[in-house]
Enzyme design. Sequence first.
Site, PDB file in Angstrom:
ATOM      1  N   LYS A  15     121.255  69.359 -27.316  1.00 23.58           N
ATOM      2  CA  LYS A  15     122.657  69.420 -26.494  1.00 23.58           C
ATOM      3  C   LYS A  15     123.600  68.538 -27.521  1.00 23.58           C
ATOM      4  O   LYS A  15     124.882  68.821 -26.998  1.00 23.58           O
ATOM      5  CB  LYS A  15     122.424  68.400 -25.266  1.00 23.58           C
ATOM      6  CG  LYS A  15     122.260  66.929 -25.527  1.00 23.58           C
ATOM      7  CD  LYS A  15     122.313  66.184 -24.104  1.00 23.58           C
ATOM      8  CE  LYS A  15     121.846  64.840 -24.230  1.00 23.58           C
ATOM      9  NZ  LYS A  15     121.647  64.028 -22.781  1.00 23.58           N
ATOM     10  N   SER A  37     115.414  67.846 -29.915  1.00 24.67           N
ATOM     11  CA  SER A  37     115.313  68.305 -31.478  1.00 24.67           C
ATOM     12  C   SER A  37     115.115  66.708 -32.064  1.00 24.67           C
ATOM     13  O   SER A  37     115.391  66.621 -33.428  1.00 24.67           O
ATOM     14  CB  SER A  37     116.433  68.686 -31.969  1.00 24.67           C
ATOM     15  OG  SER A  37     117.890  68.116 -31.287  1.00 24.67           O
ATOM     16  N   GLN A  55     114.386  52.644 -37.349  1.00 25.09           N
ATOM     17  CA  GLN A  55     114.442  51.912 -38.507  1.00 25.09           C
ATOM     18  C   GLN A  55     113.217  51.833 -39.105  1.00 25.09           C
ATOM     19  O   GLN A  55     112.805  51.773 -40.393  1.00 25.09           O
ATOM     20  CB  GLN A  55     115.194  50.812 -38.323  1.00 25.09           C
ATOM     21  CG  GLN A  55     116.642  51.040 -38.172  1.00 25.09           C
ATOM     22  CD  GLN A  55     117.453  49.688 -37.749  1.00 25.09           C
ATOM     23  OE1 GLN A  55     116.713  48.694 -37.775  1.00 25.09           O
ATOM     24  NE2 GLN A  55     118.511  49.653 -37.351  1.00 25.09           N
ATOM     25  N   GLU A 100     109.018  60.490 -26.269  1.00 20.75           N
ATOM     26  CA  GLU A 100     109.271  59.345 -25.024  1.00 20.75           C
ATOM     27  C   GLU A 100     109.443  59.799 -23.861  1.00 20.75           C
ATOM     28  O   GLU A 100     109.554  59.162 -22.793  1.00 20.75           O
ATOM     29  CB  GLU A 100     110.660  58.830 -25.708  1.00 20.75           C
ATOM     30  CG  GLU A 100     111.049  57.309 -24.962  1.00 20.75           C
ATOM     31  CD  GLU A 100     112.106  56.615 -25.639  1.00 20.75           C
ATOM     32  OE1 GLU A 100     112.479  55.613 -24.980  1.00 20.75           O
ATOM     33  OE2 GLU A 100     112.635  57.148 -26.842  1.00 20.75           O
ATOM     34  N   ASP A 122     116.902  63.181 -19.483  1.00 25.38           N
ATOM     35  CA  ASP A 122     116.944  64.731 -19.081  1.00 25.38           C
ATOM     36  C   ASP A 122     115.686  65.335 -18.792  1.00 25.38           C
ATOM     37  O   ASP A 122     115.588  65.751 -17.692  1.00 25.38           O
ATOM     38  CB  ASP A 122     117.889  65.469 -20.120  1.00 25.38           C
ATOM     39  CG  ASP A 122     119.240  64.855 -20.468  1.00 25.38           C
ATOM     40  OD1 ASP A 122     119.723  64.382 -19.701  1.00 25.38           O
ATOM     41  OD2 ASP A 122     119.504  65.225 -21.529  1.00 25.38           O
ATOM     42  N   ARG A 141     109.290  39.447 -28.780  1.00 24.44           N
ATOM     43  CA  ARG A 141     110.433  39.870 -28.241  1.00 24.44           C
ATOM     44  C   ARG A 141     110.850  39.853 -26.833  1.00 24.44           C
ATOM     45  O   ARG A 141     111.896  39.637 -26.499  1.00 24.44           O
ATOM     46  CB  ARG A 141     110.354  41.474 -28.626  1.00 24.44           C
ATOM     47  CG  ARG A 141     111.370  42.323 -28.556  1.00 24.44           C
ATOM     48  CD  ARG A 141     111.118  43.689 -28.878  1.00 24.44           C
ATOM     49  NE  ARG A 141     111.222  44.005 -30.246  1.00 24.44           N
ATOM     50  CZ  ARG A 141     111.113  45.238 -30.879  1.00 24.44           C
ATOM     51  NH1 ARG A 141     110.931  46.410 -29.993  1.00 24.44           N
ATOM     52  NH2 ARG A 141     111.216  45.386 -32.121  1.00 24.44           N
ATOM     53  N   ASP A 162     116.316  59.888 -34.866  1.00 27.10           N
ATOM     54  CA  ASP A 162     117.079  59.764 -36.178  1.00 27.10           C
ATOM     55  C   ASP A 162     117.471  58.281 -36.520  1.00 27.10           C
ATOM     56  O   ASP A 162     117.791  58.103 -38.029  1.00 27.10           O
ATOM     57  CB  ASP A 162     118.039  61.012 -36.103  1.00 27.10           C
ATOM     58  CG  ASP A 162     119.076  60.660 -37.388  1.00 27.10           C
ATOM     59  OD1 ASP A 162     118.537  61.173 -38.562  1.00 27.10           O
ATOM     60  OD2 ASP A 162     120.318  60.737 -37.484  1.00 27.10           O
ATOM     61  N   TRP A 163     117.421  57.636 -35.542  1.00 28.14           N
ATOM     62  CA  TRP A 163     117.830  56.250 -35.572  1.00 28.14           C
ATOM     63  C   TRP A 163     116.893  55.255 -35.916  1.00 28.14           C
ATOM     64  O   TRP A 163     117.074  54.038 -36.121  1.00 28.14           O
ATOM     65  CB  TRP A 163     118.529  55.754 -34.202  1.00 28.14           C
ATOM     66  CG  TRP A 163     119.802  56.421 -33.864  1.00 28.14           C
ATOM     67  CD1 TRP A 163     120.093  57.745 -34.491  1.00 28.14           C
ATOM     68  CD2 TRP A 163     120.946  55.935 -33.255  1.00 28.14           C
ATOM     69  NE1 TRP A 163     121.359  57.934 -34.094  1.00 28.14           N
ATOM     70  CE2 TRP A 163     121.893  56.964 -33.222  1.00 28.14           C
ATOM     71  CE3 TRP A 163     120.861  54.846 -32.518  1.00 28.14           C
ATOM     72  CZ2 TRP A 163     123.116  56.833 -32.185  1.00 28.14           C
ATOM     73  CZ3 TRP A 163     122.238  54.598 -31.943  1.00 28.14           C
ATOM     74  CH2 TRP A 163     123.437  55.622 -31.696  1.00 28.14           C
ATOM     75  N   ALA A 182     109.603  64.903 -31.844  1.00 25.12           N
ATOM     76  CA  ALA A 182     108.481  65.576 -31.096  1.00 25.12           C
ATOM     77  C   ALA A 182     108.749  66.880 -31.160  1.00 25.12           C
ATOM     78  O   ALA A 182     108.010  67.899 -31.481  1.00 25.12           O
ATOM     79  CB  ALA A 182     108.382  64.615 -29.595  1.00 25.12           C
TER      80      ALA A 182
END
Length: 533
Positions: free
Chosen positions: A32, A10, A44, A366, A214, A281, A41-42, A13
Amino acid sequence: MNFDVAVVGSGLAGLTVALHLADHRRVVVISKRTLPEGASDWAQGGIAAVLDSNDSHDEHVDDTLIAGAGLCDEAATRYIVENGRAAIEWLIGHGVPFTRDARAELGFHLTREGGHRHRRIIHAADATGHAVVTTLVDKVRAHPNITLLEDHFAIDLVTDAKLGLPGMRCHGLYVLDCKRGDVKTIIASQTVLATGGAGKVYLYTTNPDTATGDGIAMAWRAGCRVANMEFIQFHPTCLYHPFAKSFLISEAVRGEGGKLVLPDGTRFMPAHDERAELAPRDIVARAIDFEMKKRGLDCVYLDISHQSPAFIQEHFPTILARCLELGIDITRQPIPVVPAAHYTCGGVVTDQLGRTDIAGLYAVGETAYTGLHGANRLASNSLLECMVIGRGAAQDILGQPATAPTPTPIPAWDESRVTDADEEVVVSHNWDELRRMMWNYVGIVRTNKRLERAQHRIALLREEIAEYYANFRVSHDLLELRNLVEAASLIVDSALSRHESRGLHFSRDYPQTLPKALPTVMQPAHRRTSRKH
C-alpha cells in the site's frame, strides 16, 4: 488480473514468500506504499537463531516459552527455532550484510538481548531490518515472475461466501489503486496475508503508518479465527515530540545509567521495582503509565545528562543527533518519553505452514498467530518467524497445483451505489478518536470499566464507519480506518474475555494469574464450516 499467488504486504514475511515462489509461480506483491515500507524495515535489533555450538535449540525454545508466560505453542515454537539457521543462511546467500566477527564460529557477530541466555542475535549494526529488506526488495524488483503493485491497498478477500457459494475457499481479492482511484480484481489460486500488525490503533506507537491491522481485519471479515489479540507489547520509551513520530529511545540508555524522572526531576522507578530503571520492559512501561495517569502527565523524562558529552556521543550518536534536530540537547536536558505500542502478539490463527481456516488463504509474520509469541514476545523472534513460516507457506503452495479452477466468474467491484465523499472530516475525526480512546482505555494497564466504555464507543464507531463505507467511494484513509476499528474491537473483546493478568495483559480487576493458561480464540459469528489442522 490473474496470478498464481497474491502476496499482500511487502515486509520480510511477504518478500520471503514471494522469493521462495517466484522461480515456479507467477506472483503479485501488493504494497500500500512504495517499497521499502513497513515495520521490518524499521527493525533495529536483529534475528534470533541458534548459530553457536555453546547454544542449543532446547535453550532457545525454553527462553521463548518462559517469555510467552504459558501460552506459547511448544510444537510451533520448536519448528520455528529448529529452522532458524537455514533461514539465516538463506539471507546470507542473498547477500545481506550482517555485521562480521572473525572470532565467531559462523563469522558473524552475535549479540544478546533481554530474555535470551546466550548470544544468538545476528544483526547488521543497529539497522538489521533495513539491511535485510533493502536486499530482498532489490531481488523482488529484478525477478521476472514477480509483479509489484505499489500504492495499492487490499480491500477485501474474494471467498466462496462472498460469491454466494458453499465452501470455504479464497479466490483472490479486490485492490484499490491509490493513485488512480479505481478498484482492481485480482484472481489468485493462493493468497498470502503479510500486512504486519495493528500498532496504529494506539495514539503512541513505534510502528510505521502502515500498521493498521489490514490482514487481520480482512481475514476476520472473511471468516477466519483470530487469537490472543489482547497481548499488545509496549515499548517503555518512545520519544515524545509532535514532529518525531515513532522514534525509539533504546533501552540501552537506561542500561548506561539513564534515570526516569517526573517533570520536577523526581525519580519514580525505585518505588515500583527494586531493579528500578533496569526492571523488565513490561514493568517499566506499566510504571510510566501509572505515573502519567495518576498525575495527568503527557510524558515523563529519561535523563542521561549526568554522563559526559563524549560518553553520550560514543554510545548514542543516533539518539543524540535526532534529539538535537528537535531542539533537545540530551547532554544537558532530559528526554521526554512515553510508552508506545510496539508489537501485536496475536493475529490470524494459522498452523506451522501459515495455513488459515480458509483454503487457499495463508497468513505470515505479525499478521498471524502461530503460537510462537504466546502472551509476550521474546526479543528478535519476530523476524525469525517471518522467514521460517514464510518459507513453510511457500513450500506448501508449491506442493499444490499452480492454478486452481475459479468456480464462477468473479464480479468486478461495484461502485454503482456510491458517490465521492463530501465529509472527509468524519474519517479524520473518527481516526483520532479511536486511537486516543484505545490509548486511554485499552492501554498498558486495564480495568473492566475502561474496557466496557471502549467496547461501547467502538460499536458506535463501527456503525458510523460502515455507513460511510456503504455510501462513498473507498479511499486509502477510509480503508485504514475500517480495518483499525475492526482490530480495536478484537483487542477489546479479547481483553474483556480474559479474567486474569498474564504476560502483556495486566488487569486491575484480575491481578492474579490463573493456574491454567488458555489462549483467547475469537470465532466469527458468520462462519459456516471450519477447516481443521
